[in-house]
Design a protein around this motif. Structure first.
Motif, mmCIF file in Angstrom:
data_model
loop_
_atom_site.group_PDB
_atom_site.id
_atom_site.type_symbol
_atom_site.label_atom_id
_atom_site.label_comp_id
_atom_site.label_asym_id
_atom_site.label_seq_id
_atom_site.Cartn_x
_atom_site.Cartn_y
_atom_site.Cartn_z
ATOM 1 N N MET A 1 4.343 -0.476 12.976
ATOM 2 C CA MET A 1 3.261 -0.374 11.985
ATOM 3 C C MET A 1 2.459 -1.673 11.948
ATOM 4 O O MET A 1 3.010 -2.758 12.040
ATOM 5 N N ARG A 12 2.030 -7.327 4.669
ATOM 6 C CA ARG A 12 2.266 -6.005 4.075
ATOM 7 C C ARG A 12 1.806 -4.915 5.037
ATOM 8 O O ARG A 12 0.927 -5.115 5.858
ATOM 9 N N PRO A 13 2.413 -3.712 4.892
ATOM 10 C CA PRO A 13 2.102 -2.618 5.819
ATOM 11 C C PRO A 13 0.694 -2.039 5.614
ATOM 12 O O PRO A 13 0.194 -1.995 4.491
ATOM 13 N N PRO A 15 -0.681 0.941 5.433
ATOM 14 C CA PRO A 15 -1.043 2.018 4.497
ATOM 15 C C PRO A 15 -1.428 1.530 3.105
ATOM 16 O O PRO A 15 -2.034 2.281 2.338
ATOM 17 N N GLU A 16 -1.074 0.287 2.760
ATOM 18 C CA GLU A 16 -1.434 -0.229 1.441
ATOM 19 C C GLU A 16 -2.884 -0.716 1.386
ATOM 20 O O GLU A 16 -3.374 -1.050 0.313
#
Ligand SMILES: [Zn+2]
Lengths: 95, 182
Positions: A1, A12-13, A15-16
């Motif tokens: 990811m 942070r990933p 999708p956020e």
């Protein structure tokens, strides 16, 4: 990811996050002297470079803050991220 | 308004060995600069954390860092009036915002040896204790729903969801639990 470094929260990933288009677009300060061309530039005209690009991003599902990033549009590699109001220079010169 | 008595009803959450509903509580979304944060820390009785993604508690009250100028304040429902009165008094003349979001969210505890694994079924964060230690909190996602996540112990997560998303989040966790027979 894909991991993006929020200037406030750290790595942070993806999708956020939400993408917010080209960064450093300033609204014309004085409406009385703003021309149609100024508004055209402000509202509609955007760069679409192949390579390094300064973009706005928002940590929409995290701290909620907008920040800026320099991303390589060919590799999706994030060179750096920085807070609104800053503008780090890059060797090689980003857009 | 003072004559209006409201009953706060949380969405029904069925307790399980790894899932414990949290009773209704007072939730305030607090925003403000350094001066407001200092004043609120004194009147709320919990030092609002200035370190990103950290929570602090004192007694039954907690303050969760949500953003650089944004906090989630948690307190027992019975403290409703006293908390508001104290905050409002201490913040007079200081730019800030307080929004009551008690009804917006519902909370439950995800606990036990499988808690980290269960959460990992839909949350993209690194939940290892080294990366997400006890006392860390953040807003994030579980599946397609926004959640507030707060690790209160090595194997306990306090999770807040928007109330209409609660069944969605719980059902996905229940589904994940079938895999590990938690
Ligand atoms: Zn962030």
């Amino acid at each position: 990811m894909l991991v993006i470094h929020c200037p406030y929260c750290g790595p942070r990933p993806e999708p956020e996050f939400a993408h917010g288009g080209q960064a450093h677009i300033a609204r014309p300060q004085d409406p009385t002297t703003t021309t149609e061309d100024d508004l055209l530039q402000f509202l509609y005209l955007r760069e679409n470079p192949r390579g390094l690009f300064r973009e706005r991003w928002r940590h929409a599902r995290g701290c909620g803050r907008f920040f800026n990033a320099i991303r390589d549009t060919t590799t999706d590699f994030f060179v750096t991220t920085y807070k609104v109001g800053e503008r780090p220079e890059l060797p090689g010169g980003a857009a | 308004m003072s004559n209006l008595t409201l009953t706060r009803r949380s969405p029904h959450i069925e307790a399980r060995s790894w899932l414990e509903p949290v009773q209704a509580m007072l939730r305030l979304s607090f925003r403000g600069g350094p001066e407001a944060i200092a004043a609120a820390s004194t009147s709320f009785g919990v030092a609002l954390p200035t370190t990103a993604c950290r929570a602090a508690s004192h007694g039954a009250r907690s303050a969760l860092w949500v953003g650089p100028d944004e906090y989630l304040l948690l307190a027992p429902e019975s403290d409703d009036i006293s908390v508001r009165t104290a905050l409002t008094a201490s913040l007079a003349g200081i730019a800030h915002s307080i929004v009551d979001i008690s009804h917006r969210q519902a909370a439950f505890l995800l606990k036990g040896p499988h808690a980290e694994w269960l959460l990992g079924s839909g949350c993209p964060l690194d939940l290892d204790l080294a990366a997400f230690p006890v006392g860390m909190c953040t807003r994030t996602v579980y599946m397609k729903s926004e959640i507030y996540l707060w690790r209160t112990a090595a194997d306990v997560f306090h999770i807040e969801t928007w109330r209409s998303f609660t069944p969605y989040v719980v059902d996905h966790l229940v589904d994940a639990a079938r895999e590990c027979a938690a």
